[in-house]
Design an enzyme around this catalytic site. Structure first.
Site: not given
Length: 260
Positions: A7, A34, A150, A152, A221, A250-251
Site C-alpha cells: 500500500n 491506494e 491491505d 484493514n 496487509d 505508512d505501510h
C-alpha cells in the site's frame, strides 16, 4: 516467484521510494493499493521501464489498485463482482502464465470501515461478504491463487501493539475479524503466519504520535494463499525498514516466495 503487496499511500508522493524498493527487492509480481491515481495519470512509463507489465484500476484522489508483473498479464478483472453502484477502485485480478501452469493474483484494498456504527462499517462488512463469495468461486478453479492486499483487519491480539487501544476501531472489531476468519477458513493460508509464529510483526505504523519510532504498529496487509499456492510457499516476510525512509508510506511491503 516473489509476490509482494504494498500500500503505497499515493503513487505521486511515493514514486521514488517505490522505484528504489522495486530495484532492491526485485519482486516478480507486485500488488499495489491506494495508488490514488487515475488510469490516465498512472506513471505507466516509469514502471514499464523497470521491466513490469501493468494492470490498473485507478481512481482520482482515493483508493486505486494495480498489479505489476514481469511476466505477461492475462484475463484482467476490474472490480469485485456484485458491485452494482460501487465505484470504489478496490479490487483488480489477473492471470499470470508460469510455465505450464498459471498464477492468479488479486490486489485488494478492503474498506477501512470507520467509524463503527455508520454506513462505512456496514459497507466494509458487506464488501467482505462479496469477497468471500468471489473467493469461493476462485478456489473452485484449483489454481495457485494469491489474494494480496491491505485488508484493514487486525487478525489477532498478536498483530497489534495494544489491543485495548484499538477496541473502538473498525479494524479490530469482532465482526471484522470474524469475517476475515471466515474467508481464511474457506481454505486459504495466511502466508506470513505459515512462516512466522512470533508476535508483534507489523505492516503499518500511523504517522501520528511517533508510532514508527515507538514500534507501535499493526499487521493489516496480508497474503492469503489457496492450497495450490500454499504447497509452493517457500518464504514470507515484511520489508519493515522501508518505513524508516524519507517520506515513506505508512505501510510497508509484505512478500512471499512461491516455487514454480
Amino acid at each position: 516467484m516473489k509476490i509482494a503487496s504494498f500500500n503505497v499511500n499515493s503513487l505521486k508522493a511515493r514514486m521514488g521510494n517505490l522505484k528504489d524498493w522495486l530495484k532492491e527487492a526485485d519482486p516478480d509480481v507486485v500488488c499495489l493499493q491506494e495508488t490514488k491515481s487515475t488510469d490516465e495519470t498512472f506513471p505507466r512509463g516509469e514502471i514499464e521501464d523497470l521491466g513490469y507489465n501493468l494492470a490498473i484500476h485507478g481512481q482520482k484522489t482515493y483508493n486505486g489498485v494495480a498489479i505489476l508483473s514481469k511476466r505477461p498479464i492475462e484475463d484482467v478483472t476490474i472490480g469485485l463482482p456484485e458491485g452494482d453502484g460501487d465505484d470504489h477502485a478496490r479490487y483488480i485480478e489477473c492471470v499470470i502464465p508460469v510455465g505450464e501452469t498459471v498464477l492468479r493474483v488479486a490486489s485488494i484494498y478492503l474498506p477501512n470501515g470507520n467509524p463503527i456504527g455508520t454506513d462505512k462499517f456496514t459497507y466494509k462488512l458487506a464488501w467482505m461478504d462479496r469477497l468471500k463469495r468471489h473467493a469461493t468461486t476462485l478456489l473452485a478453479y484449483e489454481e495457485p491463487l494469491v489474494l494480496a492486499g491491505d485488508y484493514n483487519v487486525i487478525p489477532t491480539p498478536d498483530d497489534v501493539y495494544d489491543p485495548k487501544a484499538w477496541e473502538g476501531d473498525a479494524l479490530y472489531q469482532p465482526e471484522s475479524r470474524a469475517k476475515l476468519r471466515e474467508l481464511i477458513n474457506l481454505g486459504f493460508t495466511d502466508a506470513f503466519r505459515a512462516c512466522h509464529s512470533e508476535p508483534h510483526r507489523y505492516t503499518f505504523w500511523d504517522y501520528q504520535a511517533g508510532r514508527w519510532q515507538k514500534g507501535q504498529g499493526i499487521r493489516i496487509d496480508h497474503l492469503l494463499l489457496s492450497p495450490q499456492a500454499t504447497d509452493r510457499l517457500k518464504a514470507c516476510d515484511i520489508d519493515q525498514e522501508i518505513r524508516g525512509r524519507e517520506k515513506p508510506s505508512d505501510h510497508v511491503p509484505i512478500w512471499a516466495e512461491l516455487e514454480f
